[in-house]
Design a protein around this motif. Structure first.
Motif, short mmCIF file in Angstrom:
data_model
loop_
_atom_site.label_atom_id
_atom_site.label_comp_id
_atom_site.label_asym_id
_atom_site.label_seq_id
_atom_site.Cartn_x
_atom_site.Cartn_y
_atom_site.Cartn_z
N THR A 112 5.08 -14.71 6.27
CA THR A 112 3.66 -14.90 6.04
C THR A 112 3.22 -14.79 7.26
O THR A 112 1.58 -14.79 7.43
CB THR A 112 3.83 -17.20 5.89
OG1 THR A 112 4.78 -17.34 7.03
CG2 THR A 112 4.59 -17.24 4.60
N ASP A 125 3.64 -15.27 -5.95
CA ASP A 125 3.14 -16.89 -6.16
C ASP A 125 3.37 -18.29 -6.31
O ASP A 125 4.19 -19.35 -6.49
CB ASP A 125 2.36 -16.47 -4.79
CG ASP A 125 2.47 -18.36 -3.75
OD1 ASP A 125 3.78 -18.39 -3.25
OD2 ASP A 125 1.85 -19.09 -3.67
N GLY A 167 5.75 -20.79 -5.05
CA GLY A 167 5.81 -21.34 -3.51
C GLY A 167 6.88 -20.45 -3.23
O GLY A 167 6.65 -20.22 -1.78
N ILE A 170 6.78 -8.50 -2.78
CA ILE A 170 6.57 -10.03 -1.90
C ILE A 170 8.08 -9.94 -3.04
O ILE A 170 8.31 -9.58 -4.62
CB ILE A 170 5.73 -10.58 -2.65
CG1 ILE A 170 6.10 -12.17 -3.58
CG2 ILE A 170 5.57 -10.48 -4.41
CD1 ILE A 170 4.52 -12.87 -3.44
N GLY A 215 1.40 -20.55 2.72
CA GLY A 215 1.52 -19.42 2.53
C GLY A 215 0.53 -18.51 3.02
O GLY A 215 -0.35 -19.71 3.89
#
Length: 361
Positions: free
Chosen positions: A245, A261, A266, A279, A358
């Motif tokens: 992050t 996300d 999350g 990601i 984040g």
């Protein structure tokens, strides 16, 4: 759940409801076909791998949609099979139950199932079942094979069909209990290391419900807590990993990253490989390899610039993982070699954490 499991679940329900009226073979085929219908959404291309990821288990898995389309599937069955012509309500009920149990079983996994679309887009996912679990599937498969071997329904087959449905459902119930135990033990393990996570999620490791992984988010890192239910709490291990992050980008400025996300609630990690920003959904797969890992931006020399997403494929297991998994299932996992350097002992030095949440602009 996997396609075989969904097909045999629908098949067994078909045998239980319609086997005495159309014969076990026809009922088994009927149920298997209906049990597969909700997954036909996989053949629809949504345009990119992230959309394919987050939009699966949408409308075709909605209980609302199932209620609406039930007549479209049930009425032809009533007209096609003489044994169902005087049992329209029963047939409609069978069709809805088979479609609905497909969606509800999927919701036992962590992926996320939009059970109430279009009322809400929220992806429900209890996460107490791995997508493939032989202990759930095999009793149902045995009934299907038995049904195909019989031209007429017998009282014995009927009794064992009901038993298989009860046993498999009880196993789902046990998985929820096991999940609760794993969550409580993980909370104790984290507390013993001075960690108060933002959020946690627990799911079983592949093919079982005795070895669990609890993912804990703590600022700029995440923890994998492995909990073998057949051992005492002293066997629980905690591994700490960076979430990335602190990378120089804004989540809101990379739309595909924001989409992943949000869908993953999350539970994601960010990573830079060369000029690529990745990601990964922490919930599916296991460190360092995740099933859903996407390139969503590239470094242009000054900043990460969004690019069309690309899914990354990687090995699903690391050195020693198979032996470690099998040992963990019976209560003695030891240290996972792939994560050994990240092991966090009780009383160990706590890593510095970034501000909670984040990457933000």
């Amino acid at each position: 759940m996997d396609s075989l499991t969904q097909a045999v679940l629908g098949s067994v329900i078909g045998v239980a409801v319609a086997g005495s009226r159309v014969g076990p073979r026809k009922a088994a085929v009927m149920g298997a076909v209906l049990g597969t219908v909700p997954d036909l959404d996989v053949i629809y291309p949504y345009g990119d791998p992230v959309s394919d990821f987050v939009l699966h288990r949408g409308a075709t898995h909605s209980l609302v949609v199932h209620a609406v389309v039930t007549p479209l599937f049930a009425e032809p069955l009533v007209r096609l099979f003489q044994g169902l012509r005087d049992h329209r309500v029963l047939t409609y009920g069978m069709v809805f139950i088979i479609l609905a149990t497909h969606a509800l079983l999927d919701a036992m996994t962590v992926y996320g199932t939009k059970l109430l679309w279009p009322l809400t887009d929220y992806p429900f996912g209890l996460g107490s079942m791995f997508i493939i679990d032989p202990l759930y599937t095999l009793p149902l498969l045995a009934i299907v094979l038995w049904a195909f071997a019989r031209s007429q329904m017998t009282s014995r087959l009927k009794r064992w069909t009901a038993t298989a449905l009860v046993v498999s459902t009880a196993y789902l119930g046990w998985s929820a209990v096991g999940q609760s135990i794993a969550e409580a033990r993980a909370a104790d393990a984290l507390a013993a290391r001075g960690i108060e996570p933002e959020r946690t999620i627990a799911g079983p490791m592949p093919f079982n419900t005795t070895l669990w992984r609890v993912i804990a988010i703590d600022g700029d890192r995440y923890m994998n807590v492995y909990v073998p239910l057949l051992a005492d709490a002293a066997a629980d291990k905690v591994y700490a990993h960076p979430r990335g992050t602190d990378l120089p980008f804004c989540l809101d400025a990379v739309p595909m990253a924001k989409t992943v996300d949000t869908f993953s609630k999350g539970f994601v990690r960010f990573k830079r490989e060369g000029d690529a920003l990745l990601i990964g959904d922490l919930r599916m797969g296991v460190t360092p390899s995740f099933v859903f890992d996407f390139i969503v931006a590239r470094w242009d020399g000054a900043a990460f610039v969004p690019v069309p997403p690309e899914q990354i494929r990687s090995d699903r297991t690391g050195e020693g993982d198979i032996d470690w998994l099998l040992a963990g299932m019976v209560g003695d996992p030891g240290v996972r070699l792939v994560e050994a350097s990240a092991l966090l002992e009780e009383g160990g030095v706590r890593l510095a954490s970034a501000p909670r949440g984040g990457p933000t602009c």
